[in-house]
Design a protein around this motif. Structure first.
Motif, PDB file in Angstrom:
ATOM      1  N   PRO A 441      38.454  44.455  47.571  1.00 18.91           N
ATOM      2  CA  PRO A 441      37.695  44.024  46.389  1.00 18.91           C
ATOM      3  C   PRO A 441      38.090  44.804  45.142  1.00 18.91           C
ATOM      4  O   PRO A 441      38.332  46.009  45.205  1.00 18.91           O
ATOM      5  CB  PRO A 441      36.246  44.329  46.789  1.00 18.91           C
ATOM      6  CG  PRO A 441      36.258  44.413  48.280  1.00 18.91           C
ATOM      7  CD  PRO A 441      37.606  44.941  48.656  1.00 18.91           C
ATOM      8  N   ASP A 442      38.165  44.112  44.029  1.00 20.64           N
ATOM      9  CA  ASP A 442      38.470  44.689  42.724  1.00 20.64           C
ATOM     10  C   ASP A 442      39.753  45.518  42.738  1.00 20.64           C
ATOM     11  O   ASP A 442      39.810  46.618  42.202  1.00 20.64           O
ATOM     12  CB  ASP A 442      37.305  45.539  42.199  1.00 20.64           C
ATOM     13  CG  ASP A 442      37.499  45.894  40.717  1.00 20.64           C
ATOM     14  OD1 ASP A 442      38.175  45.120  40.008  1.00 20.64           O
ATOM     15  OD2 ASP A 442      36.977  46.938  40.286  1.00 20.64           O
ATOM     16  N   PHE A 443      40.799  44.978  43.362  1.00 20.93           N
ATOM     17  CA  PHE A 443      42.082  45.668  43.312  1.00 20.93           C
ATOM     18  C   PHE A 443      42.537  45.920  41.877  1.00 20.93           C
ATOM     19  O   PHE A 443      42.986  47.039  41.560  1.00 20.93           O
ATOM     20  CB  PHE A 443      43.146  44.878  44.076  1.00 20.93           C
ATOM     21  CG  PHE A 443      44.541  45.390  43.851  1.00 20.93           C
ATOM     22  CD1 PHE A 443      44.964  46.577  44.429  1.00 20.93           C
ATOM     23  CD2 PHE A 443      45.427  44.699  43.029  1.00 20.93           C
ATOM     24  CE1 PHE A 443      46.240  47.066  44.201  1.00 20.93           C
ATOM     25  CE2 PHE A 443      46.710  45.164  42.799  1.00 20.93           C
ATOM     26  CZ  PHE A 443      47.115  46.361  43.386  1.00 20.93           C
ATOM     27  N   PRO A 444      42.440  44.936  40.949  1.00 22.68           N
ATOM     28  CA  PRO A 444      42.885  45.234  39.584  1.00 22.68           C
ATOM     29  C   PRO A 444      42.150  46.420  38.971  1.00 22.68           C
ATOM     30  O   PRO A 444      42.761  47.222  38.250  1.00 22.68           O
ATOM     31  CB  PRO A 444      42.578  43.931  38.828  1.00 22.68           C
ATOM     32  CG  PRO A 444      42.632  42.873  39.873  1.00 22.68           C
ATOM     33  CD  PRO A 444      42.034  43.520  41.097  1.00 22.68           C
ATOM     34  N   GLY A 445      40.853  46.554  39.246  1.00 18.90           N
ATOM     35  CA  GLY A 445      40.101  47.686  38.714  1.00 18.90           C
ATOM     36  C   GLY A 445      40.551  49.007  39.305  1.00 18.90           C
ATOM     37  O   GLY A 445      40.702  50.011  38.590  1.00 18.90           O
ATOM     38  N   LEU A 446      40.780  49.032  40.620  1.00 20.27           N
ATOM     39  CA  LEU A 446      41.270  50.257  41.266  1.00 20.27           C
ATOM     40  C   LEU A 446      42.651  50.630  40.743  1.00 20.27           C
ATOM     41  O   LEU A 446      42.954  51.809  40.516  1.00 20.27           O
ATOM     42  CB  LEU A 446      41.331  50.053  42.782  1.00 20.27           C
ATOM     43  CG  LEU A 446      40.009  50.002  43.533  1.00 20.27           C
ATOM     44  CD1 LEU A 446      40.246  49.569  44.988  1.00 20.27           C
ATOM     45  CD2 LEU A 446      39.313  51.362  43.504  1.00 20.27           C
ATOM     46  N   TRP A 447      43.492  49.612  40.541  1.00 20.51           N
ATOM     47  CA  TRP A 447      44.868  49.850  40.075  1.00 20.51           C
ATOM     48  C   TRP A 447      44.862  50.415  38.659  1.00 20.51           C
ATOM     49  O   TRP A 447      45.539  51.414  38.368  1.00 20.51           O
ATOM     50  CB  TRP A 447      45.628  48.534  40.143  1.00 20.51           C
ATOM     51  CG  TRP A 447      47.123  48.626  40.160  1.00 20.51           C
ATOM     52  CD1 TRP A 447      47.978  48.192  39.199  1.00 20.51           C
ATOM     53  CD2 TRP A 447      47.943  49.158  41.208  1.00 20.51           C
ATOM     54  NE1 TRP A 447      49.288  48.406  39.579  1.00 20.51           N
ATOM     55  CE2 TRP A 447      49.287  49.006  40.811  1.00 20.51           C
ATOM     56  CE3 TRP A 447      47.663  49.744  42.446  1.00 20.51           C
ATOM     57  CZ2 TRP A 447      50.356  49.416  41.610  1.00 20.51           C
ATOM     58  CZ3 TRP A 447      48.731  50.157  43.245  1.00 20.51           C
ATOM     59  CH2 TRP A 447      50.050  50.000  42.827  1.00 20.51           C
TER      60      TRP A 447
END
Length: 461
Positions: A441-447
């Protein structure tokens, strides 16, 4: 080419992959393991008493599993984490965060199960459905109809289940649960997916005679996942005879028994740590993953060895696993048969190396969320790379890469592989990055948070 048609409509939105303007230096808390969460849900649902899953992964695949079990009558109560000061509920703390209470009940139909494109749901749940009282219909995404399910279907029929699949050996299908299943010995070819074996083992304690699963095909892929299943069964009180414990090769036996309701803390998903560790390698930076276990059956633990062989170094401490890149990436010759799910990110790193790589033992990836070998070759080559398919893998000759659209084919691991390349190649755009919600979930945010930490160390988690 099956499974590598590009997306259209809303799924074709493009995400500009962030370019790293310096070496990354960050701590990234990776959510819980999908493999552990979905196995834990099955075992808890079949237990003789309620149990807990703490820090489970909340993603498309795990929510599909939870909803399917609810449809069969299982109670799953979700607690809301308390992140207030002093609550001990901060993300990444072993004692806090979200928890699911699983309350077993009499399994029943009629019910409908949406598997999405989750291998664990489409393969682990039919044996559970065979124990239910009533029909259970299974269907899912278009790609789920193309993924092999014959191993589970044929085995369940041999064990006494009645299944309607119109002879396809795949979805859609209906399992006509009879409230119980005889079980006993069964021979299967699980060379296309280790999940065929795990599916039968997980429900076997509830079969009248347990089960003896004998694999009769080519070499099994992803053996660590079967070891994970065996370990989790034993922890839940099941008696399991397995090859790694001195048992007969390619034979697993599970005795009928009651399963314990456990209080299980889910490990971080180490396979989902792959793109973040790769970020350290390709930028010559440093990334720490908290709560990395000292001992685990997760295939992702092999990243420590593989990425070290490719030029980095790692240290496991109380703070977690810290991986450091040196600024140089070395090609590898690696048999990834047991850890095939790591292939997309490893291939992305190999495309940025200073020497050729050969990745082998992964022909079964042609049957995953997409044909991963064809997709990786096509997408890296369209960015200027030189990747060729072999009979059982990929040969990757590094070339200068350029920007362009990196298609994902609704495959979460293709999306993260493209993001790794985009760290050091300007102008890479990821099609449908939202597909990462399948397991992360929320890979773009973690990245983005990982990159922000490199420019603002004081804000680092």
């Amino acid at each position: 080419m099956t499974g590598i048609e590009t997306s259209s409509g809303a799924h074709s939105a493009l995400w500009p992959a962030p370019l790293a303007d310096r070496a990354v230096d960050a701590t990234v808390t990776v959510p819980g393991s999908k493999s552990v969460t979905n196995r834990g849900l099955i075992l808890a649902a079949l237990a003789a008493e309620p149990g807990w899953l703490r820090r489970p992964l909340r993603s498309r695949d795990t929510l599909l599993m939870a909803e399917a079990l609810r449809a069969l009558g299982v109670g799953i109560e979700e607690t809301v984490p308390d992140y207030s000061p002093g609550s001990h509920g901060a993300p990444g703390s072993a004692g806090g965060g979200e928890a699911w209470r699983v309350i077993p009940a009499g399994l029943h139909g009629p019910a409908t199960v949406d598997v999405g494109n989750a291998g664990t749901v489409m393969r682990f749940l039919p044996p559970v459905a065979a124990l239910a009282d009533g029909p259970v219909r299974f269907d899912g995404d278009k790609r789920s109809h193309e993924r092999p399910l014959h191993g589970v279907i044929d085995a369940l029929r041999a064990l006494g289940a009645r299944i309607d699949d119109d002879g396809r050996g795949s979805l859609p299908m209906t399992v006509h649960g009879g409230g119980a299943l005889d079980g006993g010995p069964v021979r299967i070819d699980a060379s296309s997916s280790s999940q065929f074996v795990s599916a039968l083992l997980l429900s076997a304690p509830r079969f009248n005679q347990g089960v003896e699963v004998r694999h009769v095909g080519a070499a099994l892929p992803s053996l660590p996942h079967i070891r994970m299943t065996v370990d989790m069964l034993r922890a839940a009180g099941a008696a399991v005879d397995a090859p790694e414990a001195g048992g007969e090769p390619n034979v697993w036996r599970v005795s009928p028994s009651a399963l314990l309701g456990r209080d299980l803390v889910v490990e971080p998903d180490l396979s989902n740590a792959a793109p973040f560790l790769a970020a350290a390698l390709v930028t010559g930076g440093r990334v720490t993953i908290p709560d990395w276990p000292e001992r685990t059956t997760q295939p992702g633990d092999s990243l420590r060895r593989i990425f070290t062989d490719m030029g980095g170094s790692c240290e496991l401490t109380e703070a977690g696993l810290t991986f450091t890149g040196t600024g140089r990436i070395t090609g590898i010759d690696a048999d990834l048969h047991e850890v095939g799910e790591l292939t997309p990110v490893i291939a992305a790193v190999a495309a940025l190396a200073d020497s050729e790589s050969t990745l082998s033992g992964i022909a079964h990836l042609r049957l995953h969320e997409t044909d991963r070998l064809a997709a990786l070759a096509k997408e890296i080559n369209e960015l200027g790379g030189d990747v060729t398919e072999t009979a059982d893998g990929l040969r990757i000759r590094p070339r200068p890469l350029h920007g362009g659209v990196f298609h994902t084919y609704e495959d979460h691991r293709l999306a993260t592989a493209g993001a790794v390349i985009g760290l050091v190649v300007e102008g890479v755009q990821i099609e449908n990055v939202a597909t990462t919600a399948k397991t992360l979930p929320d890979f773009p945010g973690l990245w983005s948070g990982m990159l922000d930490a490199a420019t603002a160390p004081a804000r680092r988690a």
